[in-house]
Design an enzyme around this catalytic site. Structure first.
Site, PDB file in Angstrom:
ATOM      1  N   ASP A  13      12.879  52.138 -37.418  1.00 20.09           N
ATOM      2  CA  ASP A  13      12.163  51.791 -36.182  1.00 20.09           C
ATOM      3  C   ASP A  13      10.677  51.574 -36.418  1.00 20.09           C
ATOM      4  O   ASP A  13      10.116  50.534 -36.068  1.00 20.09           O
ATOM      5  CB  ASP A  13      12.337  52.894 -35.130  1.00 20.09           C
ATOM      6  CG  ASP A  13      13.771  53.052 -34.674  1.00 20.09           C
ATOM      7  OD1 ASP A  13      14.515  52.071 -34.764  1.00 20.09           O
ATOM      8  OD2 ASP A  13      14.134  54.154 -34.238  1.00 20.09           O
ATOM      9  N   ARG A  91       7.444  67.004 -29.754  1.00 18.13           N
ATOM     10  CA  ARG A  91       6.780  65.817 -29.205  1.00 18.13           C
ATOM     11  C   ARG A  91       5.378  66.090 -28.659  1.00 18.13           C
ATOM     12  O   ARG A  91       4.463  65.289 -28.892  1.00 18.13           O
ATOM     13  CB  ARG A  91       7.667  65.164 -28.139  1.00 18.13           C
ATOM     14  CG  ARG A  91       9.004  64.634 -28.648  1.00 18.13           C
ATOM     15  CD  ARG A  91       8.916  64.023 -30.013  1.00 18.13           C
ATOM     16  NE  ARG A  91      10.152  63.374 -30.442  1.00 18.13           N
ATOM     17  CZ  ARG A  91      10.558  63.313 -31.692  1.00 18.13           C
ATOM     18  NH1 ARG A  91       9.823  63.880 -32.647  1.00 18.13           N
ATOM     19  NH2 ARG A  91      11.667  62.698 -32.011  1.00 18.13           N
ATOM     20  N   ASP A 120      12.471  60.872 -25.404  1.00 16.84           N
ATOM     21  CA  ASP A 120      11.208  60.948 -26.143  1.00 16.84           C
ATOM     22  C   ASP A 120      10.137  60.012 -25.602  1.00 16.84           C
ATOM     23  O   ASP A 120       8.941  60.319 -25.651  1.00 16.84           O
ATOM     24  CB  ASP A 120      11.446  60.677 -27.629  1.00 16.84           C
ATOM     25  CG  ASP A 120      12.040  61.869 -28.345  1.00 16.84           C
ATOM     26  OD1 ASP A 120      11.964  62.988 -27.796  1.00 16.84           O
ATOM     27  OD2 ASP A 120      12.582  61.694 -29.450  1.00 16.84           O
ATOM     28  N   SER A 169      21.676  58.502 -37.096  1.00 16.16           N
ATOM     29  CA  SER A 169      20.245  58.531 -36.798  1.00 16.16           C
ATOM     30  C   SER A 169      19.833  59.997 -36.705  1.00 16.16           C
ATOM     31  O   SER A 169      20.382  60.750 -35.893  1.00 16.16           O
ATOM     32  CB  SER A 169      19.970  57.814 -35.471  1.00 16.16           C
ATOM     33  OG  SER A 169      18.612  57.912 -35.122  1.00 16.16           O
TER      34      SER A 169
END
Length: 395
Positions: A13, A91, A120, A169
């Site tokens: 990504d 995060r 996220d 993932s």
């Protein structure tokens, strides 16, 4: 030329994004990589520069993550369902560091690699703008509406080398490992053993082993008799608990944005520490304290899951959690056996457990006094039923 700070992991990504931001938005890219787990910072930095980043900043924040974030989760018994919030907890730290680096380098744009289907994107953007509302957040995967196949095709067309990282993932830090994609998305099939790296599936484990954790004011202070900082305890427990089948979480999760998802996590150290901490709380806090704390714990966990770490209410809750943990000191002995955590001993100088009172072989507690208590305790319920029954007969 404007610059964008990209939260860069080195995966597909964000590797595609280095080129995409330069090409589509005509911006220079500075990457920021945080080691919260097992990142090879030098390798990732080299890759970012090869892809065209004008600078690649790397920071090791594992200790800060343990001391300032995980510690608060332990105090609050942080769980969303069965999930110890490993990804959700990281995060806000990433957002905090990104805002700091952006301000230091006069960067007005921060980019992340989250999709438009997950939690996220919310966690990053709420946190970043709570800290600095003048920063504009860029979400290329969402804005371009990219699929994984699209990203692979873009990488191929632009000669972007992306190391194959398997069919899953994965996102990991010291507190846990999340696994998505491939057959996991089919809820009618079992999760394949090849999805797990940290935890040995219970059916393949041995005869188990004991662990002893000492807590001081609600936080682990030693493991198996050896004093360690929190980060070291987590690292060691990830290995010990993992080889005994502890920490596989397989759940249907209700995402913040309204979607149901099948989530699989490996959280060996988190599972053991949170279980031991809860055992100790149950020994030390009284019924009213536990009732209030359970409510706040649940609210705290939902706030973290929903990306609201920097909401003012979190500071109030953190103060409560710190206060309620001031007497959570003692030791917990567990046997880790094929995915199970069996309590084998627990003690604390602040224990409310009184063996002489609860023991049926002694007469310390006057059982006869319970009769008067019951007569008073039952009065409201008995009277309510009697009145309602009488009115039912009349009508």
């Amino acid at each position: 030329m404007e610059k964008a700070l990209l939260l860069y992991s080195g995966g597909l990504d964000t590797s595609v994004m280095v080129r995409w931001i330069k090409e589509k938005m005509n911006m220079d890219v500075v990457t920021l990589t945080l080691d919260i787990g097992n990142s090879d910072l030098e390798e990732i930095k080299e890759k970012a520069l090869k892809l065209g980043a004008i600078d690649a900043i790397t920071l090791d924040v594992k200790k800060e993550f343990a001391d300032n974030y995980i510690s608060r989760e332990i105090h609050a018994n942080g769980l969303y369902g069965e999930y110890p919030l490993s990804t959700a907890l990281a995060r806000p730290l990433m957002a905090e560091k990104a805002v700091s680096v952006a301000n230091e380098n006069d960067i007005k744009f921060i980019a992340h690699g989250s999709t438009g289907k997950g939690n996220d994107q919310v966690r990053f953007e709420v946190s970043i703008n709570a800290l600095d509302n003048n920063i504009k957040v860029i979400a290329p995967v969402r804005e371009w509406n990219m699929t994984r196949a699209d990203e692979l095709e873009y990488a191929k067309m632009n000669n972007i080398y992306v190391k194959s990282d398997g069919k899953y993932s994965v996102d990991e830090n010291i507190w846990g490992r999340s696994i998505e994609g491939s057959s996991i998305e089919n809820i009618n099939e079992p999760v394949n053993d090849d999805a797990f790296e940290w935890v040995t599936p219970p059916q393949y484990c041995g005869s188990g082993e004991p662990v002893s954790i000492e807590f001081y004011k609600g936080l682990p202070s030693s493991l198996n008799g050896k004093s360690m900082d929190l980060l070291s305890i987590i690292k060691n427990l990830n290995i010990i608990a993992g080889r005994n089948g502890i920490g596989i979480i397989n759940m249907i999760e209700s995402r913040l944005i309204g979607l149901k998802s099948h989530e699989v996590y490996e959280c060996p150290a988190a599972s053991v520490i949170l279980k031991a901490h809860k055992y100790l709380e149950n020994l030390i806090l009284n019924k009213n304290e536990l009732s209030v704390k359970n409510y706040i714990d649940n609210f705290w966990s939902n706030m973290v899951y929903n990306g609201l770490w920097f909401d003012p209410s979190m500071e109030h809750m953190n103060q409560f959690e710190k206060s309620s943990n001031q007497y959570i000191t003692g030791s917990v002995n567990l046997r880790l056996y094929r995915g199970n955590m069996i309590l084998e001993g627990i003690e604390s100088p602040y224990s409310l457990y009184d063996y002489n009172t609860i023991n049926y072989e002694t007469g310390v507690f006057d059982q006869g006094s319970s009769k008067g208590f019951i007569d008073i305790y039952k009065n409201e319920t008995v009277r309510s039923n009697r009145v309602k029954k009488a009115l039912t007969v009349i009508h």
